[in-house]
Design a protein around this motif. Structure first.
Motif, short mmCIF file in Angstrom:
data_model
loop_
_atom_site.label_atom_id
_atom_site.label_comp_id
_atom_site.label_asym_id
_atom_site.label_seq_id
_atom_site.Cartn_x
_atom_site.Cartn_y
_atom_site.Cartn_z
N LEU A 1 0.78 11.31 -19.45
CA LEU A 1 -0.12 12.44 -19.81
C LEU A 1 0.65 13.37 -21.07
O LEU A 1 -0.22 13.65 -21.62
N PRO A 2 1.70 13.39 -21.27
CA PRO A 2 2.42 14.25 -22.34
C PRO A 2 1.90 13.47 -23.65
O PRO A 2 1.68 14.33 -24.53
N VAL B 1 0.75 -1.20 0.02
CA VAL B 1 -0.05 0.23 0.06
C VAL B 1 1.05 1.26 0.01
O VAL B 1 0.70 2.32 -0.79
N ALA B 2 1.94 1.21 0.82
CA ALA B 2 2.67 2.43 0.68
C ALA B 2 3.37 2.59 -0.49
O ALA B 2 3.62 3.86 -0.92
N MET B 3 3.89 1.63 -0.95
CA MET B 3 4.56 2.02 -2.33
C MET B 3 3.46 2.40 -3.29
O MET B 3 3.71 3.09 -4.22
N LEU B 4 2.53 1.75 -3.34
CA LEU B 4 1.42 2.36 -4.41
C LEU B 4 0.93 3.73 -4.15
O LEU B 4 0.81 4.54 -5.23
N MET B 5 0.92 4.07 -2.87
CA MET B 5 0.66 5.53 -2.65
C MET B 5 1.87 6.18 -3.03
O MET B 5 1.52 7.45 -3.76
N GLU B 6 2.96 5.95 -3.10
CA GLU B 6 4.09 6.70 -3.49
C GLU B 6 4.23 6.65 -4.95
O GLU B 6 4.31 7.68 -5.49
N GLU C 1 1.59 9.30 -6.44
CA GLU C 1 1.89 10.73 -6.37
C GLU C 1 2.93 10.96 -7.15
O GLU C 1 3.15 12.20 -7.45
N GLN C 2 3.61 10.18 -7.93
CA GLN C 2 4.53 10.45 -8.98
C GLN C 2 3.76 11.20 -10.22
O GLN C 2 2.67 10.67 -10.74
#
Length: 369
Positions: A358-359, A344-349, A352-353
């Motif tokens: 998108l480009p 979960v912590a890795m997924l949240m990090e 946020e990246q």
């Protein structure tokens, strides 16, 4: 007299007459001399240094049907820039009763015409050889400055107005991501599907193939290495992939290259190249066989046993049993509370990246608009 017109456009010299211009002058020559033109044979972007020209060869073959008496060319160098090829194919045409005529070069039928034609053909061959030397010399100078010399442009790069390599902000992140995924265990098929899902195309605008991904992962330009013939310039172009990541990918490519039936088995056998023999350390690869009842049995077999390289006595392992066992043990590890918290912590990090997609999506939106 019945004739055909042969026109050729050479990609190595854009200043020559266009195909339309050649045909126009040849047609005018035919009308002036009362010659009936039956058809046109046209080779676009083919050099006359070689006889490997589709329409040229069709014309030579058709001459054997005795349908025309003459081949009209804008200049003799349209026919050939190689004296051997010129003599060889003119002899074939002559045998078939066909003569080669230049619409713009006045060559008599007498002895002096033979000399003039030989001089023109020799000059054409000299011009071609001299141009080739100049092109190679110019490309070598470009290479020493790490400039773009033509050819297929690797995904992730673009060429600026001064012919230098620059990173393409739309596709370079996907190249780096492909290397990371492969280093972390993804297959080339998975990377191919991922890149195609993101809308990454090859230089021809087509979806990527398995071979495209293989070539991408082997391309040393991504670490900034510029090469042309025997010229190698380290850090000659902007790097997309760090050196250590590139080397890890090469190690895995070399290891997987030795794995037998890797791509044949990756669809059905989850653990191909992930299982190792406890006796000799070799890979276990997927195998299947059909019994006398018609039932197909699948299992994993040690490569050393299969190829009889050693005296390894590892017996084959049933596919369903070993895969169920590995999946079950993996689920026990993943479903642990501490493991879930870490995931979960890795997924949240990760969430946020900045999204590298998108480009590319914005570019596709602009193109659609």
């Amino acid at each position: 007299m019945k004739a055909v017109i042969y026109a050729r456009y050479s990609s190595d010299n854009q200043r020559e007459e266009s195909i339309e211009g050649q045909i126009r002058e040849c047609t005018a020559f035919a009308e002036k001399n009362g010659i009936t033109v039956l058809r046109h044979y046209i080779d676009r972007a083919f050099s006359a240094k070689t006889d490997n020209r589709p329409e040229f060869q069709n014309m030579i073959r058709d001459s054997g049907k005795r349908l025309f008496d003459m081949v009209i060319v804008w200049k003799l160098d349209r026919f050939a820039r190689n004296r051997y090829d010129s003599a060889r194919y003119k002899a074939t045409l002559k045998k078939n009763g066909v003569k080669v005529v230049s619409a713009t070069e006045v060559i008599s039928d007498g002895a002096e015409g033979i000399i003039l034609e030989s001089v023109l053909e020799g000059y054409a061959e000299y011009y071609s050889a001299d141009l080739s030397e100049k092109v190679v010399r110019g490309m070598t100078e470009n290479a020493l400055k790490s400039k773009y010399n033509g050819g297929t442009l690797p995904i992730g790069y673009m060429i600026d107005s001064e012919q230098y390599f620059q990173l393409d902000p739309l596709t370079a992140p996907f190249v780096l991501e492909a290397f990371k995924q492969y280093a972390e265990g993804a297959t080339m098929k998975e990377i191919r599907d991922y890149l195609n899902e993101q809308g990454v195309k090859n230089t021809r605008g087509q979806p990527l193939t398995y071979n495209s991904v293989q070539h991408l992962l082997n391309n040393r330009r991504y670490i900034g290495e510029y090469t042309y013939r025997d010229i190698v310039v380290p850090d000659g172009i902007p790097a997309i992939v760090p050196q250590d990541l590139f080397e890890r990918v090469q190690e895995r490519l070399a290891k997987n290259k030795k794995a037998p039936a890797r791509h044949k088995a990756e669809e059905d056998y989850l653990l191909t190249t992930k299982l190792f023999c406890g006796y000799c350390g070799a890979y276990l690869c997927g195998e299947s066989g059909t019994s006398h009842t018609g039932t197909t049995h699948r299992y994993y077999k040690c490569v050393s046993v299969k190829k009889k390289r050693t005296n390894c006595h590892k017996k084959s392992v049933k596919k369903d049993w070993i895969e169920d066992l590995v999946v079950s043990e993996t689920m026990k590890m993943v479903m642990d509370d501490s493991a879930i918290e870490a995931i979960v912590a890795m997924l949240m990090e990760l969430q946020e990246q900045e999204n590298v997609n998108l480009p590319l999506y914005e570019q596709q939106l602009r193109e659609a608009d």
